[in-house]
Scaffold this motif. Structure first.
Motif, PDB file in Angstrom:
ATOM      1  N   ALA A 195      54.148  53.842  55.161  1.00 44.72           N
ATOM      2  CA  ALA A 195      55.159  53.250  54.292  1.00 44.72           C
ATOM      3  C   ALA A 195      54.623  52.007  53.582  1.00 44.72           C
ATOM      4  N   LEU A 196      53.834  51.200  54.280  1.00 43.45           N
ATOM      5  CA  LEU A 196      53.261  49.991  53.679  1.00 43.45           C
ATOM      6  C   LEU A 196      52.258  50.358  52.589  1.00 43.45           C
ATOM      7  N   ARG A 197      51.444  51.375  52.845  1.00 44.18           N
ATOM      8  CA  ARG A 197      50.481  51.824  51.838  1.00 44.18           C
ATOM      9  C   ARG A 197      51.198  52.280  50.568  1.00 44.18           C
ATOM     10  N   ASP A 198      52.257  53.084  50.729  1.00 37.97           N
ATOM     11  CA  ASP A 198      52.998  53.564  49.563  1.00 37.97           C
ATOM     12  C   ASP A 198      53.707  52.421  48.849  1.00 37.97           C
ATOM     13  N   ARG A 199      54.197  51.477  49.616  1.00 37.55           N
ATOM     14  CA  ARG A 199      54.880  50.321  49.015  1.00 37.55           C
ATOM     15  C   ARG A 199      53.928  49.522  48.142  1.00 37.55           C
ATOM     16  N   LEU A 200      52.701  49.272  48.616  1.00 33.68           N
ATOM     17  CA  LEU A 200      51.731  48.511  47.828  1.00 33.68           C
ATOM     18  C   LEU A 200      51.283  49.307  46.598  1.00 33.68           C
ATOM     19  N   ASP A 201      51.131  50.616  46.747  1.00 32.72           N
ATOM     20  CA  ASP A 201      50.812  51.450  45.581  1.00 32.72           C
ATOM     21  C   ASP A 201      51.931  51.372  44.548  1.00 32.72           C
TER      22      ASP A 201
END
Length: 505
Positions: free
Chosen positions: A33-39
């Protein structure tokens, strides 16, 4: 271009293939979720976020995470970026719209005085029909005065812009139109919807639109990129819900304004729809602030900027000719004059097809609300183009990204191009069923039993009238960013000489 939805090829006589699992992944807990949020916020644009995942999964239906990622908010969604599968979001038998207006994150009723307003209610909830019927009644009640109030507000806005541009001087004067436009939108919505002139309260008149800007921002900023220095934005804006108490004093000023000066609208809610005074005012403020003011504040600047772009001179010429032809017909007495020689809804609905098509095309390219959500009521099969079908489980959240769904190459020719005449004629009218900006197809109508925007028709008419008013007043204009850089006042038509007038008679 969107990638095709890949599915086995079936012969005409074969039965459709069984649904397949939805591709994509939510990734490891927390980290995914954090990876997608930063993307989503930083490493990719919103468009790129959905395009890349559609391409990597070779599917227009896929699993991903959607910001924000607060504690207690499940970011996992099934993303939809094609026109065919998108229609599932309008089927109340398949999806529940309870508390999911802007996704799995819900700002909460603190922003509306403790009232769960109509947009957060599902069609199965008893209060939904009452509140939606009230909104539709408000619009019917305001329809007769809407055009004249809009014209006077737009005139005041353009007078201010003219004055500021003239005062600017210099070689390259420019005037930012965002604040005058927001002031215009706020004043005309107060008069049209609430039935109250904000000038009776100088605080509301001067600061009302600013209060609404802050009120809107506190609700949606956790889902938006602001662009401040990292890591401040992720820590302070995207990591927890923003509190409603920060705007409560301003919101209460607007509440008291409606309570005191909008008595007729509030009385309508009680007498005809059985809605108490408190709930009526909060629902009215939400329609005014979130739906109408928020939507117009996003969409109308895009529309003006696109038409006023330096590369759109030919479009401006064609729009001007269409608008001026209607004016000439009115002056010649070729049409019934219902509006004192000015434009009304009848004109922009029937006599200005290019103006209307241009507005539709802008709604296709830049919908005011890019994301639409729904939660699956039951297990069902989500169908896309051809034989593509996907199994959706009860409780899963569907996230439709409109800017890509309405650029579906299976539906639209030259989908990435702005084509003002796209919706003209018989073939253009057929494409309206794929225009989804209003939480439903443009060919369907809002009703008490559905979630389509109650003001669907009025939004289009209002945008068309703004365009018509610009070309009634100006021979040409240019826009750079959010500023007018050129305004060429319309030259008055030459008056007839006595001899010419006599010959005409």
């Amino acid at each position: 271009m969107l990638p095709p939805t890949f599915s086995p090829t079936a012969s005409a006589s074969a039965s459709p293939p069984p649904p397949r699992p939805i591709p994509g992944s939510h990734g490891p807990p927390v980290i995914g979720a954090l990876r997608d949020r930063l993307d989503y916020f930083w490493f990719q644009s919103q468009d790129e976020f959905f395009r890349r995942r559609a391409a990597s999964n070779r599917s227009t239906v896929f699993r991903t995470n959607i910001p924000p990622t607060f504690l207690g908010v499940d970011p996992r969604v099934i993303a939809i970026v094609d026109a065919a599968a998108f229609t599932a979001l309008f089927d109340s038998a398949l999806v529940d719209k309870r508390d999911i207006l802007i996704g799995p994150y819900n700002p909460g009723p603190g922003f509306t005085g403790g009232t769960r307003v109509g947009v957060y209610l599902d069609t199965d909830e008893p209060d939904h029909e009452r509140v939606k019927s009230f909104a539709i009644s408000l619009l019917h009640r305001s329809a007769p005065r809407w055009p004249s109030v809009l014209r006077s507000s737009v005139d005041a806005m353009l007078d201010s812009v003219d004055s500021d541009l003239a005062a600017g001087g210099g070689d390259s004067p420019s005037v930012n139109y965002i604040v005058p436009m927001q002031q215009c939108i706020f004043r005309f919505l107060c008069k049209a919807l609430v039935g109250a002139d904000p000038s009776v309260d100088w605080v509301v008149d001067r600061f009302g639109f600013t209060i609404l800007d802050i009120w809107l921002a506190l609700q949606i900023l956790p889902t938006q990129k602001v662009g401040v220095i990292q890591p401040l934005e992720e820590l302070l804006i995207h990591s927890f819900p923003l509190p409603s108490f920060l705007i409560s004093p301003g919101y209460n000023i607007l509440y008291r304004f409606v309570e005191k000066h909008g008595a007729e609208a509030v009385e309508l809610a009680g007498k005809e729809h059985g809605i108490g005074e408190k709930d009526a005012i909060h629902n009215l403020l939400f329609v005014l602030g979130f739906n109408a003011f928020g939507g117009f504040s996003v969409f109308l600047p895009f529309l003006v900027a696109k038409i006023g772009d330096t590369g759109s001179s030919e479009l401006r010429r064609r729009l001007r000719e269409e608008v001026r032809a209607v004016l000439r017909a009115r002056r010649a007495g070729d049409e019934e004059d219902d509006d004192g020689g000015e434009f009304g809804f009848k004109d922009v609905r029937g006599s200005m097809p290019l103006v209307r098509s241009t507005v539709y095309e802008m709604l296709r390219m830049q919908p005011p609300v890019p994301l639409q959500f729904g939660r699956a009521r039951k297990d069902f099969v989500l169908r896309s183009h051809g034989d593509a079908a996907f199994q959706v489980a009860k409780g899963e959240v569907l996230c439709g990204y409109q800017p890509l769904a309405m650029r579906d190459p299976e539906v639209f020719d030259r989908p990435e191009e702005f084509v003002p005449e796209r919706f003209l004629g018989e073939e253009g009218a057929k494409l309206l069923q794929h225009l989804y900006w209003s939480n439903g197809p443009e060919t369907s109508q809002p009703a008490a039993g559905n979630k389509q925007c109650a003001a669907k028709e009025v939004v289009v008419d209002t945008a068309c009238m703004l365009v018509a008013e610009l070309f009634r007043r100006y021979d040409d204009f240019e826009v750079e960013g959010t500023s007018f850089t050129k305004l060429v006042k319309r030259q008055p038509a030459p008056s007839l000489s006595p001899a010419t007038a006599g010959a005409k008679q």
